[in-house]
Design an enzyme around this catalytic site. Sequence first.
Site, PDB file in Angstrom:
ATOM      1  N   LYS A  17       0.688  -1.159  -0.132  1.00  0.00           N
ATOM      2  CA  LYS A  17      -0.064  -0.057   0.105  1.00  0.00           C
ATOM      3  C   LYS A  17       0.926   1.237  -0.118  1.00  0.00           C
ATOM      4  O   LYS A  17       0.453   2.216  -0.506  1.00  0.00           O
ATOM      5  CB  LYS A  17      -0.865  -0.010   1.174  1.00  0.00           C
ATOM      6  CG  LYS A  17      -2.275  -0.476   0.921  1.00  0.00           C
ATOM      7  CD  LYS A  17      -3.056  -0.190   2.027  1.00  0.00           C
ATOM      8  CE  LYS A  17      -2.665  -1.109   3.389  1.00  0.00           C
ATOM      9  NZ  LYS A  17      -2.694  -1.043   4.607  1.00  0.00           N
ATOM     10  N   TYR A  54      11.906  -6.624  14.528  1.00  0.00           N
ATOM     11  CA  TYR A  54      10.962  -7.855  14.320  1.00  0.00           C
ATOM     12  C   TYR A  54       9.569  -7.667  14.192  1.00  0.00           C
ATOM     13  O   TYR A  54       9.006  -8.417  13.187  1.00  0.00           O
ATOM     14  CB  TYR A  54      11.307  -8.892  15.495  1.00  0.00           C
ATOM     15  CG  TYR A  54      12.522  -9.682  15.374  1.00  0.00           C
ATOM     16  CD1 TYR A  54      13.002 -10.349  14.341  1.00  0.00           C
ATOM     17  CD2 TYR A  54      13.460  -9.278  16.356  1.00  0.00           C
ATOM     18  CE1 TYR A  54      14.224 -10.881  14.480  1.00  0.00           C
ATOM     19  CE2 TYR A  54      14.821  -9.701  16.436  1.00  0.00           C
ATOM     20  CZ  TYR A  54      15.161 -10.700  15.331  1.00  0.00           C
ATOM     21  OH  TYR A  54      16.472 -11.211  15.463  1.00  0.00           O
ATOM     22  N   GLY A 354      21.899   0.490  15.827  1.00  0.00           N
ATOM     23  CA  GLY A 354      21.564  -0.714  16.448  1.00  0.00           C
ATOM     24  C   GLY A 354      21.514  -0.412  18.099  1.00  0.00           C
ATOM     25  O   GLY A 354      22.102   0.722  18.496  1.00  0.00           O
ATOM     26  N   CYS A 381      25.456   5.436  13.299  1.00  0.00           N
ATOM     27  CA  CYS A 381      25.285   5.389  14.650  1.00  0.00           C
ATOM     28  C   CYS A 381      25.806   4.466  15.535  1.00  0.00           C
ATOM     29  O   CYS A 381      27.192   4.805  15.769  1.00  0.00           O
ATOM     30  CB  CYS A 381      23.593   5.574  14.721  1.00  0.00           C
ATOM     31  SG  CYS A 381      22.969   6.158  16.198  1.00  0.00           S
ATOM     32  N   HIS A 507      21.963   9.814  11.074  1.00  0.00           N
ATOM     33  CA  HIS A 507      21.262   8.882  10.069  1.00  0.00           C
ATOM     34  C   HIS A 507      21.248   9.409   8.763  1.00  0.00           C
ATOM     35  O   HIS A 507      20.180   9.709   8.461  1.00  0.00           O
ATOM     36  CB  HIS A 507      19.933   8.246  10.485  1.00  0.00           C
ATOM     37  CG  HIS A 507      20.129   7.293  12.045  1.00  0.00           C
ATOM     38  ND1 HIS A 507      20.085   6.099  11.774  1.00  0.00           N
ATOM     39  CD2 HIS A 507      20.148   7.720  13.222  1.00  0.00           C
ATOM     40  CE1 HIS A 507      20.166   5.664  12.969  1.00  0.00           C
ATOM     41  NE2 HIS A 507      20.183   6.529  13.846  1.00  0.00           N
ATOM     42  N   GLU A 509      20.849   7.918   5.906  1.00  0.00           N
ATOM     43  CA  GLU A 509      20.288   7.041   5.217  1.00  0.00           C
ATOM     44  C   GLU A 509      18.855   7.654   5.151  1.00  0.00           C
ATOM     45  O   GLU A 509      18.042   7.475   4.138  1.00  0.00           O
ATOM     46  CB  GLU A 509      20.112   5.489   5.468  1.00  0.00           C
ATOM     47  CG  GLU A 509      19.328   5.274   6.813  1.00  0.00           C
ATOM     48  CD  GLU A 509      20.215   5.551   8.031  1.00  0.00           C
ATOM     49  OE1 GLU A 509      21.215   6.326   7.964  1.00  0.00           O
ATOM     50  OE2 GLU A 509      19.923   5.022   9.181  1.00  0.00           O
TER      51      GLU A 509
HETATM   52  N1  GLN Z   1      22.352   2.463  20.791  1.00  0.00           N
HETATM   53  C1  GLN Z   1      23.065   3.580  20.387  1.00  0.00           C
HETATM   54  C2  GLN Z   1      22.691   4.796  21.225  1.00  0.00           C
HETATM   55  O1  GLN Z   1      21.401   4.899  21.642  1.00  0.00           O
HETATM   56  C3  GLN Z   1      22.889   3.811  18.936  1.00  0.00           C
HETATM   57  C4  GLN Z   1      21.857   4.122  18.668  1.00  0.00           C
HETATM   58  C5  GLN Z   1      21.614   3.817  16.963  1.00  0.00           C
HETATM   59  O2  GLN Z   1      22.422   3.069  16.357  1.00  0.00           O
HETATM   60  N2  GLN Z   1      20.362   4.530  16.207  1.00  0.00           N
HETATM   61  O3  GLN Z   1      23.500   5.803  21.148  1.00  0.00           O
END
Ligand code: GLN
Length: 548
Positions: A17, A54, A354, A381, A507, A509
């Site tokens: 969608k 997930y 992450g 990050c 970020h 991206e």
């Molecule tokens: N866990 C890390 C922080 O909070 C990196 C966060 C992320 O990669 N978006 O700073």
Amino acid sequence: MAKYIFVTGGVTSSLGKGIISASLAKLLQARGLSVTIQKFDPYINVDPGTLNPYEHGECYVTEDGAETDLDLGHYERFLSIFTTQANNVTTGRIYQTVINKEREGAYLGKTVQVIPHITDEIKRRMKLLGNEGYDIVITEIGGTVGDIESLPFIEAVRQLQWELPEEDCLVVHLTLVPYLKAAKELKTKPTQHSVKLMSENGVHPDIIVCRTERPLSPEIRRKIALFCNVKQEAVIEAADAPTIYEVPLAMMREKLDVICLKKLNITQYREPELSAWKEFLDKLKYPKSKVSVGLIGKYIELQDAYKSILEAFVHAGAVNECKVEVVNIHSEFITAENVDEKMSNLDALLVAPGFGHRGIEGKIIAVKYAREHGLPFFGICLGMQMAVIEYARNILGLHDAHSTEMNPDTPHPVIDLMEAQKQVTDKGGTMRLGSYMCELDPSSLAHTIYGKPRITERHRHRWEFNNAYLEAFEKAGMHASGKNPESTLVEIIEIPGHPFFIGVQYHPELKSTVENPHPVFVHFIRAAKEYAERKEAVKNPLLQSEMI
Ligand code: GLN
């Protein structure tokens, strides 16, 4: 006055969608109309920021710091516009507003109910962007028709169809027309049922977009039109496409935009201006070279976890006329013993964002490999934070260096919780979010990449480079080339002398679009191409002498 297009989905989820909505928006934009898209999600979380990949794939962050659904990423990538908090609304947010109002006494004396109070709030939010000067607001309703959670949204659409002038409102229903191999036939029954379900809720779709593996014959189109009570021209084929970026052109061939314009009685528009889009597609389809880029993360088995990164590779690959083959590498399974084997065929390495402990050591080992082998490296990050930890451990000799996110008792907290985060206890919407300024060192790789001294990029983190170690890092050869001018927070690190080694706290991206590919990704892929060429030259000395 804005006009409204609602996009609903039937039969099953994952029909695309978001892509259909973004493609329709692209076509209308290409015809000179100003268009925005919003998504209404039926779950009770106030936003998807607290969901893990997930559950919900990537969390997309907007300029104004909203944590939103990844479909907003498609909207921005297709339209090259910025979306905001207003473009993503969940059931949780609707209820939160209504309940807060109830506590304030806004409904004194009344019983607060789904109809009219919840539906009124949904309608208010559906019309909010209509006051911002757009010609058309497209609203994608998340979930599938028939879900209990979706009912208030469908009911709100039903009411709006009555409240708005008839020609200001239109419903597009996306459905599945499956091919049954045993019968060698496309089947229309699921579509009939799903439209019937809509009609039972009082909403009748004007256009039916059919996801299908096989072309719809005129006969099938006639059948769907007849049973679903729409004109035959309003039955649209959405066949599987080799790339999502083909879908706007496929929808143009099916005249989806023209039918919408007709129904909305819009007469002022031009032929679609899609030359940049077509040029991009052309480069995407006929690359002149290929690179293999390792994507290191802990969710690599999930298609949607790193959506914006994968799309940014597509954009940057097209600019470089180079196919980017992404090699997914699970960080949990990288060890000092197997790293050579896992990395030796790569032309570049990206360590993904992450949270949490899982897979951390594998990421650090991969960074070390990239640093020592001159392999182009890009850390985003958490990926940037891993590069800092690797450098501290292996160059500065601080063997126990870590982030306090993973080891609160580390003697060398080279990555530490931001001061502003120390009092924060709530988890939802409390990270450092959205767009912040960064100042670039004029002599840095970052400055060469961006070609300007100041940039803004989007953030989503709680931890940061610990400035107490800055001098030691600079002395040892890791350069903090971008900083926030107010907080002096380190936003970019690089290693001068390495062919391409950059880590960013933000970020990038999230800001790469078809028409504005992100410069860091573009330069990263260029560096990968150069690395591949050097590798080839070493393998083939004849070529090397020719190059000299
Ligand atoms: N866990 C890390 C922080 O909070 C990196 C966060 C992320 O990669 N978006 O700073």
